[in-house]
Write a protein that holds these residues in place. Structure first.
Motif, mmCIF file in Angstrom:
data_model
loop_
_atom_site.group_PDB
_atom_site.id
_atom_site.type_symbol
_atom_site.label_atom_id
_atom_site.label_comp_id
_atom_site.label_asym_id
_atom_site.label_seq_id
_atom_site.Cartn_x
_atom_site.Cartn_y
_atom_site.Cartn_z
ATOM 1 N N LEU A 224 52.344 45.955 40.227
ATOM 2 C CA LEU A 224 52.551 46.050 38.785
ATOM 3 C C LEU A 224 52.427 47.507 38.375
ATOM 4 N N ILE A 225 53.451 48.003 37.691
ATOM 5 C CA ILE A 225 53.420 49.397 37.252
ATOM 6 C C ILE A 225 53.727 49.440 35.763
ATOM 7 N N GLY A 226 52.836 50.089 35.016
ATOM 8 C CA GLY A 226 53.053 50.159 33.577
ATOM 9 C C GLY A 226 52.652 51.502 33.026
ATOM 10 N N THR A 227 53.295 51.870 31.916
ATOM 11 C CA THR A 227 52.871 53.076 31.211
ATOM 12 C C THR A 227 52.445 52.687 29.802
ATOM 13 N N GLY A 228 51.469 53.420 29.273
ATOM 14 C CA GLY A 228 51.022 53.199 27.900
ATOM 15 C C GLY A 228 50.616 51.755 27.662
ATOM 16 N N SER A 229 51.129 51.166 26.553
ATOM 17 C CA SER A 229 50.753 49.795 26.226
ATOM 18 C C SER A 229 51.472 48.796 27.127
ATOM 19 N N GLY A 230 52.215 49.283 28.104
ATOM 20 C CA GLY A 230 52.774 48.422 29.148
ATOM 21 C C GLY A 230 51.681 47.750 29.964
ATOM 22 N N LEU A 231 50.449 48.224 29.788
ATOM 23 C CA LEU A 231 49.338 47.556 30.457
ATOM 24 C C LEU A 231 49.133 46.137 29.919
ATOM 25 N N ALA A 232 49.493 45.915 28.659
ATOM 26 C CA ALA A 232 49.225 44.613 28.031
ATOM 27 C C ALA A 232 49.800 43.445 28.839
ATOM 28 N N PRO A 233 51.124 43.387 29.020
ATOM 29 C CA PRO A 233 51.657 42.242 29.781
ATOM 30 C C PRO A 233 51.163 42.236 31.227
ATOM 31 N N LEU A 234 50.971 43.427 31.797
ATOM 32 C CA LEU A 234 50.553 43.479 33.205
ATOM 33 C C LEU A 234 49.139 42.946 33.383
ATOM 34 N N ALA A 235 48.256 43.280 32.451
ATOM 35 C CA ALA A 235 46.889 42.760 32.525
ATOM 36 C C ALA A 235 46.912 41.239 32.396
ATOM 37 N N GLY A 236 47.799 40.730 31.537
ATOM 38 C CA GLY A 236 47.951 39.275 31.402
ATOM 39 C C GLY A 236 48.411 38.653 32.714
ATOM 40 N N ILE A 237 49.365 39.302 33.357
ATOM 41 C CA ILE A 237 49.902 38.793 34.624
ATOM 42 C C ILE A 237 48.822 38.826 35.709
ATOM 43 N N VAL A 238 48.079 39.924 35.772
ATOM 44 C CA VAL A 238 46.996 40.035 36.762
ATOM 45 C C VAL A 238 45.992 38.907 36.558
ATOM 46 N N SER A 239 45.609 38.719 35.297
ATOM 47 C CA SER A 239 44.625 37.697 34.975
ATOM 48 C C SER A 239 45.146 36.303 35.372
ATOM 49 N N GLU A 240 46.408 36.059 35.081
ATOM 50 C CA GLU A 240 47.033 34.778 35.417
ATOM 51 C C GLU A 240 47.073 34.575 36.944
ATOM 52 N N ALA A 241 47.466 35.636 37.649
ATOM 53 C CA ALA A 241 47.585 35.547 39.108
ATOM 54 C C ALA A 241 46.208 35.298 39.732
ATOM 55 N N LEU A 242 45.197 36.009 39.251
ATOM 56 C CA LEU A 242 43.848 35.822 39.791
ATOM 57 C C LEU A 242 43.337 34.423 39.465
ATOM 58 N N HIS A 243 43.645 33.966 38.268
ATOM 59 C CA HIS A 243 43.242 32.622 37.862
ATOM 60 C C HIS A 243 43.837 31.569 38.797
ATOM 61 N N HIS A 244 45.073 31.795 39.223
ATOM 62 C CA HIS A 244 45.730 30.847 40.132
ATOM 63 C C HIS A 244 45.326 31.072 41.586
ATOM 64 N N GLY A 245 44.426 32.004 41.823
ATOM 65 C CA GLY A 245 43.984 32.265 43.195
ATOM 66 C C GLY A 245 45.066 32.868 44.059
ATOM 67 N N HIS A 246 45.854 33.762 43.455
ATOM 68 C CA HIS A 246 46.927 34.402 44.213
ATOM 69 C C HIS A 246 46.362 35.008 45.501
ATOM 70 N N LYS A 247 47.059 34.755 46.611
ATOM 71 C CA LYS A 247 46.490 35.144 47.906
ATOM 72 C C LYS A 247 46.904 36.526 48.364
ATOM 73 N N GLY A 248 48.123 36.952 48.005
ATOM 74 C CA GLY A 248 48.589 38.276 48.424
ATOM 75 C C GLY A 248 47.828 39.370 47.697
ATOM 76 N N ALA A 249 48.064 40.600 48.123
ATOM 77 C CA ALA A 249 47.433 41.734 47.451
ATOM 78 C C ALA A 249 48.080 41.942 46.075
ATOM 79 N N ILE A 250 47.287 42.392 45.124
ATOM 80 C CA ILE A 250 47.784 42.676 43.773
ATOM 81 C C ILE A 250 47.436 44.132 43.467
ATOM 82 N N HIS A 251 48.457 44.947 43.314
ATOM 83 C CA HIS A 251 48.231 46.370 43.036
ATOM 84 C C HIS A 251 48.709 46.709 41.627
ATOM 85 N N LEU A 252 47.806 47.230 40.826
ATOM 86 C CA LEU A 252 48.171 47.638 39.468
ATOM 87 C C LEU A 252 48.067 49.158 39.336
#
Lengths: 126, 328
Positions: free
Chosen positions: B199-227
């Motif tokens: 996940l790569i974001g600039t400025g307030s692009g962090l907003a959707p990415l943080a949501g995605i990270v949170s969602e992925a972690l909540h689902h127990g995503h197994k692969g690596a997650i790089h923000l």
């Protein structure tokens, strides 16, 4: 049952072959310093779809190729960015290299190159 | 002989046996865009409104598009009656109340709304926010799907930005706003859990990415997650501690803040977020990507990622086009 000769498109593997080729070909084109500036402002997804259409045509498959469309699509590149024979040659070269990478026999590569060649004057607007 | 009824926008037509949806529409003079007629150009992409379309008609589409029942009319031989939409549906708005306002950094406001209705969204999607006089802007949802009635947004204040300046200065807790249906295709689906995510974001692009990270972690995503979150200078970054905490909690989550100007303090990378990411992760074959922020960054990174081996289908992007930079 009548016996039919497989078209070039079928011999190459039909749509599956186009799918396999489009990724490799598009990566080659975008990494090719002779021509990648022509793609600086393009939408990647749309361009990939165009590459797929182009390969379908070059493989002699079902296509809507019309000389007029090809001319229209490239006219601004000819006028504004100086698209010329050397760039066309580079694309044909990248296409041949793609097919070599996919282990396509040279004879079929020559047929594909000949079909691509038939669009040269339309692409270069002359 | 199988005849199926197609409801297209406000018309009912018949799709004959052996006929595609595209052919049927064209025969009935329904205005539908199309090009190659063989599934390549994707010009004739439409959406099924009643359940999934035949899967063969979704060949080559992004997973999120398939998930939303989009399909290619030229590849679709109906197997039952279908209702389809050619043009995007009219927007539906629901009312929401401002329940929280706080500053994330000097220029970015976190705004939280309580919606009247439960919103069915995916982390990473955006909505249109409309104020009473009709002024409307798109903002990405910053939280995950678990908070279906609450939506939060990161609103960056832009010089001359009519909506953002108003939201920063005049909008108060208790005020009402209208919120559209969630939109956009840059979101997480809990499939292919083994795949690595970048996940790569600039400025307030962090907003959707943080949501995605949170969602992925909540689902127990197994692969690596790089923000990778980038800004020009340190004061443009935010949520450093939150992200660092998350990274210490989840061993597969990696967070790299980046600044492109000046000296970077310890723990912060120097360079543009996309360049830093590409240097650290040179091979992206099989990775899924999410890119949000400045349109130039998104455009450039798409190309970099593709050339680093990512499939175009796996690159999800949401470019933040800024209305105030134009005439508005």
């Amino acid at each position: 049952m009548s016996e039919t000769t497989a078209t070039l498109y079928e011999q190459l593997g039909g749509e599956a072959a186009v799918n396999a080729a489009v990724d490799i070909f598009y990566r080659k084109v975008l990494s090719d310093h002779r021509i990648n500036r022509f793609f600086d402002n393009t939408d990647m997804d749309k361009q990939a779809a165009k590459q797929k259409s182009f390969l379908t045509m070059a493989f002699g498959g079902p296509n809507n190729y019309s000389g007029a469309d090809m001319r229209q699509a490239h006219a601004h590149l000819v006028k504004k960015l100086g698209l010329d024979d050397s760039h066309f040659d580079a694309v044909v070269e990248d296409l041949a290299a793609t097919l070599q990478e996919l282990n396509v026999p040279q004879e079929l590569i020559n047929q594909v190159a000949a079909i691509a060649e038939s669009t040269r004057n339309d692409v270069l607007d002359r | 002989m199988s005849l199926y009824k197609l409801s297209v926008n406000d018309r009912d037509i018949i799709c004959e046996s052996g006929e595609t949806v595209l052919d049927a529409c064209l025969r009935e003079n329904i205005d539908i865009p199309y090009g190659c007629r063989q599934g390549a150009c994707q010009s004739c992409m439409v959406r099924s409104l009643q359940g999934p379309p035949p899967s063969a008609a979704q060949d080559g589409l992004k997973e999120v598009l398939r998930h939303q029942h989009y399909f290619l009319a030229c590849l679709c031989y109906p197997q039952q009656d279908m209702a389809i939409s050619i043009s995007p549906p009219a927007e539906f708005f629901t009312e929401a109340t401002v329940i929280e306002k706080s500053l994330l950094n000097a220029e970015t406001l976190q705004l939280t709304l309580q919606c009247q209705e439960t919103m069915d969204y995916y982390a990473g999607q955006f909505v249109n926010l409309k104020r009473a006089d009709g002024l409307t802007r798109s903002y990405s949802i910053a939280n995950n799907r678990l908070h279906a009635n609450k939506l939060s947004f990161h609103i960056r204040r832009l010089a001359g930005g009519r909506f953002s300046e108003w939201a920063h200065q005049e909008l108060n807790v208790g005020d009402k706003l209208e919120v559209s249906d969630p939109q956009g295709l840059c979101y997480y689906l809990p499939t292919s859990q083994e795949n690595n995510l970048l996940l790569i974001g600039t400025g307030s692009g962090l907003a959707p990415l943080a949501g995605i990270v949170s969602e992925a972690l909540h689902h127990g995503h197994k692969g690596a997650i790089h923000l990778f979150h980038g800004s020009r200078e340190m004061d443009g970054l935010y949520w450093l501690e939150e992200m660092q905490d998350l990274a210490s909690q989840y061993p597969n989550f990696h967070y790299t803040p980046c600044i492109s100007r000046g000296d970077a303090p310890e723990g912060v990378a120097r360079g543009r977020a996309n360049d830093v990411a590409m240097t650290l992760l040179p091979s992206l074959k099989g990775w899924r990507l999410y890119l949000c922020g400045h349109p130039d960054m998104v455009h450039q990174t798409k190309r970099q990622a593709f050339l680093h081996g990512a499939a175009l289908q796996d690159i999800h992007a949401d470019a933040f086009h800024v209305a105030s930079a134009t005439l508005d």
